[in-house]
Enzyme design. Sequence first.
Site, PDB file in Angstrom:
ATOM      1  N   HIS A  12      41.295  61.796 -79.366  1.00 37.61           N
ATOM      2  CA  HIS A  12      41.129  61.317 -80.747  1.00 37.61           C
ATOM      3  C   HIS A  12      42.376  60.617 -81.303  1.00 37.61           C
ATOM      4  CE1 HIS A  12      37.807  64.081 -80.410  1.00 37.61           C
ATOM      5  NE2 HIS A  12      37.426  63.903 -81.670  1.00 37.61           N
ATOM      6  N   ASP A  53      33.521  63.400 -71.759  1.00 38.99           N
ATOM      7  CA  ASP A  53      34.407  63.986 -72.775  1.00 38.99           C
ATOM      8  C   ASP A  53      33.713  65.175 -73.422  1.00 38.99           C
ATOM      9  OD1 ASP A  53      36.711  64.178 -74.507  1.00 38.99           O
ATOM     10  OD2 ASP A  53      35.431  63.411 -76.100  1.00 38.99           O
ATOM     11  N   SER A  54      34.506  66.004 -74.081  1.00 39.83           N
ATOM     12  CA  SER A  54      33.937  67.130 -74.813  1.00 39.83           C
ATOM     13  C   SER A  54      33.044  66.640 -75.951  1.00 39.83           C
ATOM     14  CB  SER A  54      35.056  67.987 -75.393  1.00 39.83           C
ATOM     15  OG  SER A  54      35.889  67.187 -76.206  1.00 39.83           O
ATOM     16  N   CYS A  77      38.627  63.541 -71.353  1.00 38.84           N
ATOM     17  CA  CYS A  77      39.107  64.602 -72.242  1.00 38.84           C
ATOM     18  C   CYS A  77      40.392  65.214 -71.676  1.00 38.84           C
ATOM     19  CB  CYS A  77      38.012  65.662 -72.309  1.00 38.84           C
ATOM     20  SG  CYS A  77      38.400  67.101 -73.269  1.00 38.84           S
ATOM     21  N   CYS A 112      45.494  63.466 -76.503  1.00 34.66           N
ATOM     22  CA  CYS A 112      44.155  63.909 -76.915  1.00 34.66           C
ATOM     23  C   CYS A 112      43.344  62.651 -77.188  1.00 34.66           C
ATOM     24  CB  CYS A 112      44.258  64.774 -78.168  1.00 34.66           C
ATOM     25  SG  CYS A 112      42.666  65.192 -78.889  1.00 34.66           S
ATOM     26  N   GLU A 129      37.164  63.080 -86.918  1.00 42.31           N
ATOM     27  CA  GLU A 129      35.703  63.197 -86.958  1.00 42.31           C
ATOM     28  C   GLU A 129      35.167  63.091 -88.377  1.00 42.31           C
ATOM     29  OE1 GLU A 129      33.971  65.935 -84.236  1.00 42.31           O
ATOM     30  OE2 GLU A 129      35.125  65.040 -82.611  1.00 42.31           O
TER      31      GLU A 129
HETATM   32  N1  DGL Z   1      38.566  65.640 -76.147  1.00 39.63           N
HETATM   33  C1  DGL Z   1      39.540  66.642 -76.500  1.00 39.63           C
HETATM   34  C2  DGL Z   1      40.873  66.316 -75.816  1.00 39.63           C
HETATM   35  O1  DGL Z   1      41.157  65.181 -75.482  1.00 39.63           O
HETATM   36  C3  DGL Z   1      39.721  66.749 -77.994  1.00 39.63           C
HETATM   37  C4  DGL Z   1      38.534  67.314 -78.720  1.00 39.63           C
HETATM   38  C5  DGL Z   1      38.218  68.743 -78.316  1.00 39.63           C
HETATM   39  O2  DGL Z   1      39.023  69.660 -78.603  1.00 39.63           O
HETATM   40  O3  DGL Z   1      37.168  68.938 -77.717  1.00 39.63           O
HETATM   41  O4  DGL Z   1      41.667  67.184 -75.602  1.00 39.63           O
END
Ligand code: DGL
Length: 278
Positions: free
Chosen positions: A191, A16-17, A79, A189, A157
């Site tokens: 989150h 993930d990012s 992600c 997403c 976050e």
């Molecule tokens: N992990 C990213 C997503 O699911 C969200 C957080 C980011 O923008 O890096 O799109």
Amino acid sequence: MSPSLSELNAPIGVFDSGFGGLTVARQIADVLPHEDIVYVGDTARAPYGPRPIAQVRQFALECLDKLVNHGVKALVIACNTASAAVLRDARERYDVPIIEVVLPAARRAAAVTRNGRVGVICTEATANSMAYEDALAASPGVGVTTSACPRFVEFVEAGITAGPEVLSVAREYLKPIQAAGCDTLILGCTHYPLLRGVISYVMGEKVNLVSSASEAAQETWRVLNDRGLTTHDLGGSNRLFMITGDADRFAGISQRLLGQFVHTAETIHVGRIPRAHG
Ligand code: DGL
């Protein structure tokens, strides 16, 4: 040739990012409790959402290389933004099966919608990529309304999942979805499962919420099962978290929101950190 025991017992790689992919990793641990998981979170370069797709692709491949070099038996691109950017390149580049989050969620949404109106909430990059629109294009009679919700990531976050501020922002972001009469909403997403409470409160109980995290976990189960890749080690599982930024901050945020899922995290070096977004 059937896989060797050490290949079967190799970990699943989750990328993930940053921190949000833990919602996917946690769901994978629920459906595949014996599997080891190695997680790479590119926190030093997150969020990916506001970045151009080409840059997300480059960063994601650098992180995925790290997981493949670690000897994972499957890759999960947890992600949404990276799934939208890199899936085709990743499938060409690696021999291991690759699971992503967009298609499984789109398939579920198409299956459960009754009126054919599906909403998607996601980052700006995912919205710009049209990945969900493309994934749903194959479903006849399904129309898609997408709303980018950049501030949702910040709220999560910061540990804010309830209260007047997040509620008022959610009301604003969800207006176009409500106006389109969507009966199904994809949480597109990593989150957003942590904001399920406020999203469901605004959308009302008649709207189906489809979580890309749980659909990706189910897809991981299916891929490992169908390819005969589930572990033979039915003892306890190991989890390793490798983070490009501050590992203690990562462990702190995740413990605050997800309890004891992450015990410790370690910092790794991946690629170059740009000075500013874009
Ligand atoms: N992990 C990213 C997503 O699911 C969200 C957080 C980011 O923008 O890096 O799109």
